[in-house]
Motif scaffolding. Sequence first.
Motif, mmCIF file in Angstrom:
data_model
loop_
_atom_site.group_PDB
_atom_site.id
_atom_site.type_symbol
_atom_site.label_atom_id
_atom_site.label_comp_id
_atom_site.label_asym_id
_atom_site.label_seq_id
_atom_site.Cartn_x
_atom_site.Cartn_y
_atom_site.Cartn_z
ATOM 1 N N ILE A 39 -19.333 5.917 -8.596
ATOM 2 C CA ILE A 39 -18.086 5.193 -8.864
ATOM 3 C C ILE A 39 -17.280 5.230 -7.573
ATOM 4 N N ILE A 40 -16.807 4.072 -7.122
ATOM 5 C CA ILE A 40 -16.078 3.992 -5.856
ATOM 6 C C ILE A 40 -14.676 3.463 -6.125
ATOM 7 N N VAL A 41 -13.679 4.189 -5.651
ATOM 8 C CA VAL A 41 -12.275 3.827 -5.836
ATOM 9 C C VAL A 41 -11.639 3.641 -4.471
ATOM 10 N N ASP A 42 -10.920 2.533 -4.302
ATOM 11 C CA ASP A 42 -10.164 2.304 -3.068
ATOM 12 C C ASP A 42 -8.726 1.956 -3.437
ATOM 13 N N ALA A 43 -7.832 2.179 -2.497
ATOM 14 C CA ALA A 43 -6.412 1.962 -2.757
ATOM 15 C C ALA A 43 -6.058 0.482 -2.718
#
Length: 332
Positions: free
Chosen positions: A209-213
């Motif tokens: 799972i990849i989260v970016d701002a």
Amino acid sequence: MNKNIVFFIVSIVSIQLFAQTATCDGSLPFEEKDGIITIEMESGILPSGSDWKTGSEEDPNLSGATINYIYWDGAQSFSSLTGASITYNIRINNPGTYRLAWRGRIGKGTSGGEHNDAWLRIEADDFYATKQNSPTATPALEPKPNCNSNPDRDCPEGSTTGGFFKAFMNRHPVNSAPDRKWGFVTNTNDGNSFRFIWATFNTAGNYSIIVDARSNSFFMDKIVLRRSNVSDSAAQNLNNPESNCYDASLSTNNISESRVNIYPNPTRGKIEIKNLKENTVLTITDILGAKVRQIKTKSSNEIIDISNLKNGVYFISNNDKNNYFVKKIVKI
């Protein structure tokens, strides 16, 4: 049956069940159990030198508890990624389709439509969103660019980039009751919210799972993945502990196998990897989950030159789903 024999059998079963559990270090995958994964978002590796911050406050929904959360404190990034993504590795034991929801709140301002979102991508066999609480509901959305070539999926209204959804909540930061400001709300599609984001995992194994701002001051507490046959109320129970992490090098399937070692780490160029299985395929990915190198090994010890990669954090993993490993590499 002899009590000693019973004890021996139970002990063996316990070893088999728990021998691969390890202390979470931000790179080991969080392990799915009974169709649920729970990840505290501060458990991820926040990119060094980035504008990711951590905070804490009293939990209004759980007496005596504290919420530890992450948030972006830099410039907002509404049309592109910041390059400071956080990758949460996961291990799926029970293949199927899972719903993702994160718990968050709007941490700034007086509007329910600002400081309320982040970029989200799940590396899986399928990644999409629906309006109804069913993985087979239609219509369904898929992030760009995949939606442009899939006749069965629509593209989201509003921003989407590089396989990421804009994932948002809309609980008002002022008008909501205190116990309603935090919530498991993860929508996509501007103007007509698709409230259910899904990922399909066709086989047991490791994913991410990849989260970016996107917005600053959007407070994010935890991620919950639940299989389609598990209810939201069971998966999103605030008393659920964080999932254990999985380390295949501790596997009792091959108890004599030595742990994989990487040296030097951090490195300025070459790394030596020891105790590999022969004829292994190694994959190096960057902090965004993009593949930057693939290597086919022939021996148990390999020297790999990564001097041409930019400085930063990378992950190296193998292709053996039964004895999988993922290791963090720091290039300086």
